[in-house]
Design a protein around this motif. Structure first.
Motif, PDB file in Angstrom:
ATOM      1  N   ASP D 112       0.865  -1.187   0.000  1.00  0.00           N
ATOM      2  CA  ASP D 112       0.000   0.000   0.000  1.00  0.00           C
ATOM      3  C   ASP D 112       0.894   1.227   0.000  1.00  0.00           C
ATOM      4  O   ASP D 112       1.835   1.301   0.800  1.00  0.00           O
ATOM      5  CB  ASP D 112      -0.892   0.024   1.248  1.00  0.00           C
ATOM      6  N   VAL D 113       0.607   2.177  -0.877  1.00  0.00           N
ATOM      7  CA  VAL D 113       1.393   3.408  -0.923  1.00  0.00           C
ATOM      8  C   VAL D 113       0.515   4.574  -0.462  1.00  0.00           C
ATOM      9  O   VAL D 113      -0.589   4.768  -0.987  1.00  0.00           O
ATOM     10  CB  VAL D 113       1.940   3.696  -2.338  1.00  0.00           C
ATOM     11  N   PHE D 114       1.016   5.314   0.521  1.00  0.00           N
ATOM     12  CA  PHE D 114       0.292   6.450   1.092  1.00  0.00           C
ATOM     13  C   PHE D 114       1.032   7.751   0.790  1.00  0.00           C
ATOM     14  O   PHE D 114       2.262   7.766   0.705  1.00  0.00           O
ATOM     15  CB  PHE D 114       0.193   6.306   2.615  1.00  0.00           C
ATOM     16  N   VAL D 115       0.265   8.822   0.651  1.00  0.00           N
ATOM     17  CA  VAL D 115       0.885  10.139   0.585  1.00  0.00           C
ATOM     18  C   VAL D 115       0.415  10.890   1.826  1.00  0.00           C
ATOM     19  O   VAL D 115      -0.755  10.818   2.202  1.00  0.00           O
ATOM     20  CB  VAL D 115       0.520  10.879  -0.728  1.00  0.00           C
ATOM     21  N   VAL D 116       1.350  11.554   2.482  1.00  0.00           N
ATOM     22  CA  VAL D 116       1.013  12.303   3.684  1.00  0.00           C
ATOM     23  C   VAL D 116       0.746  13.749   3.296  1.00  0.00           C
ATOM     24  O   VAL D 116       1.591  14.411   2.692  1.00  0.00           O
ATOM     25  CB  VAL D 116       2.151  12.237   4.718  1.00  0.00           C
ATOM     26  N   GLY D 117      -0.456  14.222   3.601  1.00  0.00           N
ATOM     27  CA  GLY D 117      -0.836  15.599   3.298  1.00  0.00           C
ATOM     28  C   GLY D 117      -1.908  16.046   4.272  1.00  0.00           C
ATOM     29  O   GLY D 117      -2.702  15.216   4.737  1.00  0.00           O
ATOM     30  N   ASP D 118      -1.939  17.326   4.592  1.00  0.00           N
ATOM     31  CA  ASP D 118      -2.932  17.856   5.532  1.00  0.00           C
ATOM     32  C   ASP D 118      -2.946  17.038   6.824  1.00  0.00           C
ATOM     33  O   ASP D 118      -4.020  16.773   7.380  1.00  0.00           O
ATOM     34  CB  ASP D 118      -4.336  17.849   4.900  1.00  0.00           C
ATOM     35  N   GLY D 119      -1.777  16.602   7.240  1.00  0.00           N
ATOM     36  CA  GLY D 119      -1.683  15.924   8.526  1.00  0.00           C
ATOM     37  C   GLY D 119      -2.204  14.508   8.588  1.00  0.00           C
ATOM     38  O   GLY D 119      -2.323  13.924   9.663  1.00  0.00           O
ATOM     39  N   LYS D 120      -2.544  13.932   7.412  1.00  0.00           N
ATOM     40  CA  LYS D 120      -2.990  12.539   7.480  1.00  0.00           C
ATOM     41  C   LYS D 120      -2.485  11.737   6.285  1.00  0.00           C
ATOM     42  O   LYS D 120      -2.093  12.304   5.255  1.00  0.00           O
ATOM     43  CB  LYS D 120      -4.512  12.449   7.596  1.00  0.00           C
ATOM     44  N   GLU D 121      -2.514  10.434   6.434  1.00  0.00           N
ATOM     45  CA  GLU D 121      -2.075   9.543   5.353  1.00  0.00           C
ATOM     46  C   GLU D 121      -3.239   9.225   4.422  1.00  0.00           C
ATOM     47  O   GLU D 121      -4.310   8.841   4.886  1.00  0.00           O
ATOM     48  CB  GLU D 121      -1.556   8.228   5.940  1.00  0.00           C
ATOM     49  N   ASN D 122      -3.036   9.376   3.134  1.00  0.00           N
ATOM     50  CA  ASN D 122      -4.050   9.005   2.152  1.00  0.00           C
ATOM     51  C   ASN D 122      -3.502   7.900   1.266  1.00  0.00           C
ATOM     52  O   ASN D 122      -2.429   8.046   0.684  1.00  0.00           O
ATOM     53  CB  ASN D 122      -4.417  10.215   1.291  1.00  0.00           C
ATOM     54  N   LEU D 123      -4.262   6.829   1.151  1.00  0.00           N
ATOM     55  CA  LEU D 123      -3.855   5.720   0.290  1.00  0.00           C
ATOM     56  C   LEU D 123      -3.893   6.194  -1.164  1.00  0.00           C
ATOM     57  O   LEU D 123      -4.928   6.652  -1.638  1.00  0.00           O
ATOM     58  CB  LEU D 123      -4.820   4.545   0.497  1.00  0.00           C
ATOM     59  N   CYS D 124      -2.776   6.102  -1.865  1.00  0.00           N
ATOM     60  CA  CYS D 124      -2.777   6.589  -3.256  1.00  0.00           C
ATOM     61  C   CYS D 124      -2.475   5.487  -4.278  1.00  0.00           C
ATOM     62  O   CYS D 124      -2.659   5.705  -5.477  1.00  0.00           O
ATOM     63  CB  CYS D 124      -1.829   7.767  -3.429  1.00  0.00           C
ATOM     64  N   ALA D 125      -2.044   4.332  -3.848  1.00  0.00           N
ATOM     65  CA  ALA D 125      -1.816   3.232  -4.799  1.00  0.00           C
ATOM     66  C   ALA D 125      -1.760   1.905  -4.044  1.00  0.00           C
ATOM     67  O   ALA D 125      -1.356   1.865  -2.877  1.00  0.00           O
ATOM     68  CB  ALA D 125      -0.516   3.436  -5.574  1.00  0.00           C
ATOM     69  N   VAL D 126      -2.186   0.837  -4.717  1.00  0.00           N
ATOM     70  CA  VAL D 126      -2.086  -0.513  -4.154  1.00  0.00           C
ATOM     71  C   VAL D 126      -1.434  -1.426  -5.181  1.00  0.00           C
ATOM     72  O   VAL D 126      -1.663  -1.283  -6.379  1.00  0.00           O
ATOM     73  CB  VAL D 126      -3.451  -1.089  -3.710  1.00  0.00           C
ATOM     74  N   SER D 127      -0.634  -2.353  -4.676  1.00  0.00           N
ATOM     75  CA  SER D 127       0.179  -3.172  -5.565  1.00  0.00           C
ATOM     76  C   SER D 127       0.248  -4.617  -5.065  1.00  0.00           C
ATOM     77  O   SER D 127       0.017  -4.891  -3.884  1.00  0.00           O
ATOM     78  CB  SER D 127       1.581  -2.549  -5.610  1.00  0.00           C
ATOM     79  N   GLN D 128       0.552  -5.518  -5.969  1.00  0.00           N
ATOM     80  CA  GLN D 128       0.670  -6.940  -5.626  1.00  0.00           C
ATOM     81  C   GLN D 128       1.669  -7.574  -6.583  1.00  0.00           C
ATOM     82  O   GLN D 128       1.611  -7.313  -7.792  1.00  0.00           O
ATOM     83  CB  GLN D 128      -0.701  -7.601  -5.761  1.00  0.00           C
ATOM     84  N   GLY D 129       2.581  -8.401  -6.069  1.00  0.00           N
ATOM     85  CA  GLY D 129       3.559  -8.985  -6.974  1.00  0.00           C
ATOM     86  C   GLY D 129       4.340 -10.140  -6.396  1.00  0.00           C
ATOM     87  O   GLY D 129       4.111 -10.559  -5.253  1.00  0.00           O
TER      88      GLY D 129
END
Lengths: 155, 155, 155, 155
Positions: D112-129
C-alpha cells in the motif's frame, strides 16, 4: 493431425473443467496455442454476454498451454492479469497465446481473446502472465507432492 | 436474510455461468462480499486440484460483486490480476473481496481465495482489480447499448 | 521533426522526474511511442543492473504517452502490470508502447522494454495497462480539480 | 536501531537509484517493510503530483524488500501490478509492503502506498507482486551469473 496438437488435445481432455466449459484445442505448436470455445447459453452472465469467468478461464488455460508447449506438460499458471476490452457477444470465443520469454523453469506469455460475431473476430480481452514448471522449486514442489500423494492413494 | 444479501443472491442467480459453476453468495454488504463454491469433480483439472479457471472465476466475480456493492448492480470487471499461491485441494472454495477505494464510476478491490480442507481455510490465491460502473463512459456505454439492443430485440 | 513528436517531447520535458531519469521521447505517433533512457550509474541497483524502478518508470510513462497519443495530453495511468524477464545490463533502455484498444475515455496499452547491449536489443520487461483521460469521470476529476486548485494558487 | 533494520538500510543505501530518489527504509522486519520518500520537486510530473514512476519505484522496491525480509538479500521482483487510486499530493510518500505467502524460492507480497498531506495519510496506490530468490532457478541464475561476471571483471 500432428502429434504435438494431438498431445495437447489429450491434456485438455483430461481437465474436467475444460470439458464442462466446452473448450477445444484448435492450434498447438512450440510457443503458440489456440483455444476455441463454442458460446453456449450456460457460459453467459445476466446481460447475455460471455461471463468474464469464461474469458478468464480461456486466457488462463491458453497461457498455461503456451507455457507448457515449451516447458513440458507439468506446468501451472503462477499469475496473470487480464484487461477486458468490450462485451463478448458472438458465437465463438478464441484465445491465442504466445510465449514471450522462457527459461528452463518458467515462461512469460501473452494472450489475446477474440469473440467471433458478424463474421469477424473482435478482440475482447488481453492478458499477460507467468507459467511455472512444477516440481522445479519448493514453490511448485507442493503441486508435485500433492499429485503424487493422490496417485498413491488411488493405487 | 437481509435485503442486501437477498438482492445479491438474485443477481448471482441471474448468471447462467455462475449456476454452472455452482457459486453461492454467502456474504454481501457494502464494500464486502463472500462467494462460496462447493468443489465438485467437474471443477478440477487433470491433477485433481481445482482448475485455475474456477479460482479465477471466483476472484473475478467476487471482485465484481464487491464493486457492485458500492457502485450499484450495473458493473463490469475492467481488469484484474491474480497470483495462485498453492494447489487448491479441499471441499469448498471461498472468495472474499473488499473495496479498497471507490469513486462514483469505479472501484479498486482486492480478493482473497481460500480452499477449505482438513478443517481449516488455506489461502490459495490473491487478486486485485478494477470494477467499472457501466453506462458512465464511452468505454462501458458499449455494454449498456448492447444490453439495450438485446432487450429490445427480445420484446 | 514532426509536430506530433515535438509536442510529445515538450510534454515529457515538463515532467521533472523524467528529466531526473534522463528520459527522451524518440518516437511518437498516434497509437505508438518510443521512450529512450541512457543508462547512467545512478539508475542502477546494487548488482549493477538497471534498477527495476527505472524499468517500471519507463514502462509506466511509455504506456501513458501511448494512451495520450490517442486520448489527448490530459491522461493518467490507471493501472498496469509488468513482468521482468532478464537483468537489464547495457548502455541504453528503450520502452516501446502501443495502443491495443481505446475509447473516448481510456486506452489499454502494451509496452515492451529493451536494453541495448553487445550491439543488439534484448527484451527485458513486458507490461500491460490502462490509461484514462482525466476530467472525464469522478475518478479522474480529482486530478483535474487538484490541478486547477494548484493553478489558481499559483496566480 | 535493531540489526535487521540496519541491514536493510545498508542494502537500500547500496542502490544508486534509491539514493537518487531519496528513499529511506523506515521499517523492516521479517515479512514487513516501510519505505519513506520525501517528496521533492524533482519527483513530480507536469501537474505537480508525484510522478507515477516514483510511486511505482516505491511499490516495486517495498515489495522487493518485503520478499527479501523472508527470502534473504539475493532477490529480484519477478512481476507486479499497481493500481493508482488518487493524485499523490503532499510532503511524504510511504510504501508499506507485507508478505502474503512465501516458499523457499519466492514470495507473493502486497504493498500500500500512502501520501502524507494535511496531517494525514491518504492511500494513493495498491500493488501486488512476486519476489524471487536469485540463483535458485535457471530464470534467476542469469542474475547471479551476470553479477558474478561483473564481480570478477572488477577484480
Amino acid at each position: 493431425m500432428d502429434d504435438f496438437l494431438q498431445f495437447g488435445k489429450q491434456a485438455l481432455a483430461s481437465q474436467p473443467f475444460s470439458a464442462l466449459v466446452g473448450a477445444e484445442l484448435t492450434g498447438f505448436s512450440p510457443g503458440w496455442v489456440e483455444l476455441t470455445i463454442l458460446i453456449t447459453p450456460q457460459l453467459k452472465q445476466q446481460h447475455g454476454f460471455v461471463h468474464g469467468g469464461v474469458i478468464s478461464y480461456a486466457a488462463d488455460n491458453a497461457l498455461t498451454f503456451a507455457g507448457g508447449s515449451v516447458l513440458g506438460p507439468a506446468v501451472v499458471t503462477s499469475e496473470y492479469k487480464i484487461n477486458y476490452l468490450r462485451p463478448a457477444m458472438g458465437t465463438v470465443l478464441i484465445a491465442r497465446a504466445t510465449v514471450i520469454h522462457s527459461s528452463k523453469t518458467q515462461a512469460v506469455c501473452r494472450c489475446d481473446v477474440f469473440v467471433v460475431g458478424d463474421g469477424k473476430e473482435n478482440l475482447c480481452a488481453v492478458s499477460q502472465g507467468t507459467i511455472a514448471r512444477i516440481g522445479q522449486s519448493s514453490e511448485t514442489q507442493a503441486y508435485t507432492d500433492a499429485a503424487d500423494a493422490k496417485s498413491r492413494a488411488a493405487d
